[in-house]
Scaffold this motif. Structure first.
Motif, PDB file in Angstrom:
ATOM      1  N   VAL A 191      36.454  36.110  48.212  1.00 19.64           N
ATOM      2  CA  VAL A 191      35.846  37.139  47.360  1.00 19.64           C
ATOM      3  C   VAL A 191      34.429  37.483  47.820  1.00 19.64           C
ATOM      4  CG1 VAL A 191      34.956  37.582  45.024  1.00 19.64           C
ATOM      5  CG2 VAL A 191      37.270  36.670  45.336  1.00 19.64           C
ATOM      6  N   GLN A 196      37.286  41.999  46.444  1.00 19.47           N
ATOM      7  CA  GLN A 196      38.415  41.756  45.549  1.00 19.47           C
ATOM      8  C   GLN A 196      39.742  42.063  46.246  1.00 19.47           C
ATOM      9  OE1 GLN A 196      38.000  43.601  41.745  1.00 19.47           O
ATOM     10  NE2 GLN A 196      40.055  43.087  41.044  1.00 19.47           N
ATOM     11  N   ILE A 309      35.678  38.226  39.357  1.00 19.39           N
ATOM     12  CA  ILE A 309      36.780  38.477  40.286  1.00 19.39           C
ATOM     13  C   ILE A 309      37.535  37.186  40.593  1.00 19.39           C
ATOM     14  CG2 ILE A 309      37.382  39.225  42.624  1.00 19.39           C
ATOM     15  CD1 ILE A 309      34.951  41.118  42.499  1.00 19.39           C
ATOM     16  N   THR A 313      41.383  36.466  39.809  1.00 24.13           N
ATOM     17  CA  THR A 313      42.280  36.128  40.914  1.00 24.13           C
ATOM     18  C   THR A 313      43.022  34.822  40.640  1.00 24.13           C
ATOM     19  OG1 THR A 313      40.837  37.289  42.473  1.00 24.13           O
ATOM     20  CG2 THR A 313      42.401  35.702  43.395  1.00 24.13           C
TER      21      THR A 313
END
Length: 331
Positions: A191, A196, A309, A313
């Protein structure tokens, strides 16, 4: 110096306190533990004096200190961080800060409403060696063609699990398993360096307790994939790699990174000089304190975005693998 309270009296809180002492970034003033004996033993081991102890979380969070560092089991992070933010404390919470993205969104909102800081303690991205990696990636971004990150380490608690015990790190109740422990480091790698991902797929090797003992993760980007291998039930000595067409940046692993090499098409390998602190938490302690002291909202917002993010994830990876935590049932 910023006054510090800690939740959790384990090896990682001890390492963080030592980092704050070495860097003179925070000053430990308060300790929360479920038992007074553990708190006293922790303070004695650190050779600290005049530290206030509490065994009641609400009482602890009402006390007069600026910032709390939370290093409890994963599933407790959300409730403890939420209470801390509601009490006007800055929060440094060990990764992963939450079990679900819904929980993270609540914490982020509370931090902004109460005008306090929320940091996820992904310590390795603040180290000089990681910043060197970022420099190399940026310099060669036009040639960037993918990466493989590996972080597999036989857990010190796995033998206890095999013996029929129930360590927190191997239970769905406490949001345990390989992905939410070692895998967080490798997802942060991707990341921070690449942004992303567009798609997330996780193929997990499940234990009888319901958590992932190991697994392989694919993060898909528009022009390349990042392949990730994580595990807590076996050891791997595989290098991690970032690809630039014919050339490759070699990392000794995807989490506790200690050495970098550059390999060209002719198999010539060149060492990339960098520095590494003896205490890997020094850099994050310095950076978090600097951001607060200078009110560096630009860097803070960037770090908060990374954390958002990463936590999203992680959840996407769990969903793809069918990995369910008890925290999911509390939505």
């Amino acid at each position: 110096m910023i006054s510090l309270g800690i939740i959790g009296t384990n090896w990682i809180t001890e390492q963080f306190v030592k980092a704050t002492d070495e860097t003179k970034s925070f000053s430990l003033t308060h300790v929360y533990s479920r038992t007074e004996a553990k708190a006293k033993s922790f303070i004695k081991d650190l050779d600290k004096k005049d530290i206030t102890i509490s065994t009641d979380l609400d009482e602890f969070l009402s006390m007069n200190f600026d910032t709390v560092y939370i290093a409890s089991p994963n599933a407790l992070h959300f409730s403890q961080a939420k209470k801390a933010l509601e009490n006007g404390k800055n929060v440094i919470v060990e990764k992963p800060s939450t079990s679900t993205i819904a929980e993270f969104t609540i914490l982020e909102k509370l931090a902004r409403e109460n005008h306090v800081y929320l940091f996820e303690a992904a310590r390795h991205i603040h180290e000089p060696i990681f910043k060197k990696i970022a420099e190399v990636v940026e310099k060669h971004r036009d040639e960037l063609s993918g990466a493989t990150f590996s972080y597999m380490k036989y857990s010190s608690r796995y033998d206890a699990y095999l013996a029929g015990k129930n360590p927190n790190i191997f239970t769905t109740k406490f949001s345990g398993g390989a992905l939410y422990d070692l895998g967080v480091y490798t997802i942060y790698d991707a990341v921070v360096l690449f942004g992303q991902p567009k798609k997330v797929d996780y193929d997990a090797e499940f234990l009888a307790s319901g958590v992932d003992g190991s697994g392989s993760l694919t993060l898909s980007y528009p022009k390349f994939d990042v392949n990730i291998i994580v595990g807590k039930t076996k050891n791997s000595y595989m290098s991690s790699e970032i690809y630039f067409g014919r050339d490759t940046l070699l990392l000794d692993n995807g989490g506790d990174i200690r050495h970098l090499d550059w390999a060209d098409d002719n198999k010539n390998v060149t060492d990339i000089p960098t520095t590494k602190s003896e205490n890997p938490m020094d850099s994050e302690a310095v950076e978090f304190a600097r951001i607060m002291n200078e009110n560096d909202t630009e860097t803070y917002d960037k770090l908060l975005k990374y954390a958002q993010i990463v936590n999203r994830t992680l959840e996407q990876a769990r969903i793809s693998a069918g990995l369910v935590f008890e925290a999911d049932k509390e939505k």
